[in-house]
Design an enzyme around this catalytic site. Structure first.
Site, mmCIF file in Angstrom:
data_model
loop_
_atom_site.group_PDB
_atom_site.id
_atom_site.type_symbol
_atom_site.label_atom_id
_atom_site.label_comp_id
_atom_site.label_asym_id
_atom_site.label_seq_id
_atom_site.Cartn_x
_atom_site.Cartn_y
_atom_site.Cartn_z
ATOM 1 N N ASN A 9 0.781 -1.302 -0.032
ATOM 2 C CA ASN A 9 -0.009 -0.073 0.011
ATOM 3 C C ASN A 9 0.814 1.141 0.004
ATOM 4 O OD1 ASN A 9 -1.846 2.114 0.535
ATOM 5 N ND2 ASN A 9 -2.306 1.290 2.579
ATOM 6 N N TRP A 10 0.894 1.899 -1.066
ATOM 7 C CA TRP A 10 1.784 3.158 -1.424
ATOM 8 C C TRP A 10 1.440 4.314 -0.736
ATOM 9 C CZ3 TRP A 10 3.924 2.428 -7.098
ATOM 10 C CH2 TRP A 10 4.536 1.153 -7.289
ATOM 11 N N LYS A 11 0.142 4.184 -0.327
ATOM 12 C CA LYS A 11 -0.526 5.280 0.339
ATOM 13 C C LYS A 11 -0.458 6.795 -0.403
ATOM 14 C CE LYS A 11 0.320 3.514 4.799
ATOM 15 N NZ LYS A 11 0.117 3.691 6.104
ATOM 16 N N HIS A 94 -9.465 0.981 4.943
ATOM 17 C CA HIS A 94 -8.299 1.382 5.932
ATOM 18 C C HIS A 94 -8.457 2.206 6.860
ATOM 19 C CE1 HIS A 94 -4.139 2.307 6.549
ATOM 20 N NE2 HIS A 94 -3.715 1.250 5.822
ATOM 21 N N GLU A 96 -6.714 4.748 8.076
ATOM 22 C CA GLU A 96 -6.777 6.114 7.719
ATOM 23 C C GLU A 96 -8.025 6.484 6.795
ATOM 24 O OE1 GLU A 96 -2.893 5.581 5.548
ATOM 25 O OE2 GLU A 96 -1.842 5.287 7.201
ATOM 26 N N GLY A 172 2.277 1.921 10.860
ATOM 27 C CA GLY A 172 3.243 3.118 10.525
ATOM 28 C C GLY A 172 4.076 3.564 11.898
ATOM 29 N N GLY A 234 4.594 1.296 4.963
ATOM 30 C CA GLY A 234 5.917 1.908 4.904
ATOM 31 C C GLY A 234 6.880 1.017 4.018
HETATM 32 C C1 PEP Z 1 -0.886 0.010 6.058
HETATM 33 O O1 PEP Z 1 -0.863 0.966 5.669
HETATM 34 O O2 PEP Z 1 -1.917 -0.838 5.897
HETATM 35 C C2 PEP Z 1 0.205 -0.284 6.945
HETATM 36 C C3 PEP Z 1 0.159 -1.529 7.406
HETATM 37 O O3 PEP Z 1 1.189 0.560 6.986
HETATM 38 P P1 PEP Z 1 2.757 -0.030 7.551
HETATM 39 O O4 PEP Z 1 3.255 -1.223 7.047
HETATM 40 O O5 PEP Z 1 3.652 1.211 7.358
HETATM 41 O O6 PEP Z 1 2.425 -0.113 9.169
#
Ligand code: PEP
Length: 263
Positions: A9-11, A94, A96, A172, A234
């Site tokens: 997931n590049w967000k 998600h 977020e 994150g 990340g």
């Molecule tokens: C995510 O965005 O779904 C996630 C798990 O992020 P991270 O790996 O950065 O914790």
């Protein structure tokens, strides 16, 4: 055995040329694995160019979000219908989106339905916040998110879906859920599916762990019964760490197959 699924997931990161470069680097490092499915979730902007660039035997694409109505006066939105030829999967719910964009349970339910209606596999994210965990509410939160998110699906559609267990406090932050806690949550998710939709969807559905995943934790988490892969944030933005996660999964799978063969 269910195929291992690893999703990056590049967000809201990487413009078109940066995204293209990352795909190029990943393609150099990652081989085609028959038993591991790798999915990239870039921004909406880069889905189209990446769909032309990727080797589809190696990578599939996911959207990070979409709107549940198919078309109309919804300024700024992109529908599942518009994405259906570009993507295999869509991340839905998600944390977020739930917490920054205030997406509530009915919104997420409608998005899951819209994905399935458009032949896109939903990756439904579920998980508790730190306070909910401290208050002993993890199972209740998972229950509510699953009950509502899957409410409009048939048992067959549930079996074809993906659930990502992502404790919000692990996303994150570098704080990884302790394996025994992740195991409890994943078991709860599969038992819920079995009780509500039946044994077959509970066996078929893929359940992922997400939250600060790095190559070092991959084999330990794949040992957890019912964990089929990872949703990676990340670490998916760096070609060394993301390809390292895929490589660790491949090694674990090979070892696991050898042990099974010796039985
Ligand atoms: C995510 O965005 O779904 C996630 C798990 O992020 P991270 O790996 O950065 O914790």
């Amino acid at each position: 055995m269910r195929k291992i699924l690893i999703i990056g997931n590049w967000k809201m990161n990487l413009n078109t040329s940066e995204a293209s470069l990352l795909v190029h680097r990943l393609a150099e490092r990652i081989k085609i694995h028959r038993d591991i499915e790798i999915v990239l979730a870039p921004t909406m902007l880069t889905l189209q160019p990446l769909s032309l660039q990727i080797d589809r035997r190696k990578f599939r694409l996911a959207a990070q979000n979409a709107y549940h109505r198919d078309e109309g006066a919804f300024t700024g939105e992109v529908s599942f219908t518009m994405l259906r030829d570009l993507i295999h999967y869509c991340i839905i719910g998600h944390s977020e989106r739930r917490h920054i964009f205030n997406e509530d349970l009915p919104t997420i339910r409608d998005k899951v339905s819209a994905a399935v209606r458009n032949d896109i596999i939903p990756i439904l994210c579920v998980g508790e916040t730190k306070t909910e965990r401290q208050d002993g509410e993890t199972k209740q939160v998972l229950h509510d998110q699953l009950m509502s998110g899957l409410a409009n699906l048939t048992a067959k559609e549930v079996g074809q879906s993906v659930i990502a267990y992502e404790p919000v406090w692990a996303i994150g932050t570098g704080d990884i859920a302790p394996p025994d806690k992740a195991a409890e949550a994943v078991a709860y998710i599969r038992n819920y599916i079995r009780d509500v939709f039946g044994t077959r969807p509970a066996q078929k559905i893929r359940v992922l762990y997400g939250g600060s995943v790095t190559p070092d934790i991959v084999s330990g988490y794949l040992e957890i019964p019912g964990v089929d892969g990872f949703l990676v944030g990340g670490a998916s933005l760096n070609y060394e760490s993301f390809s390292g996660i895929v490589e660790s999964a491949r090694k674990w799978q090979r070892r696991h197959a050898e042990v099974e063969n010796e039985r």
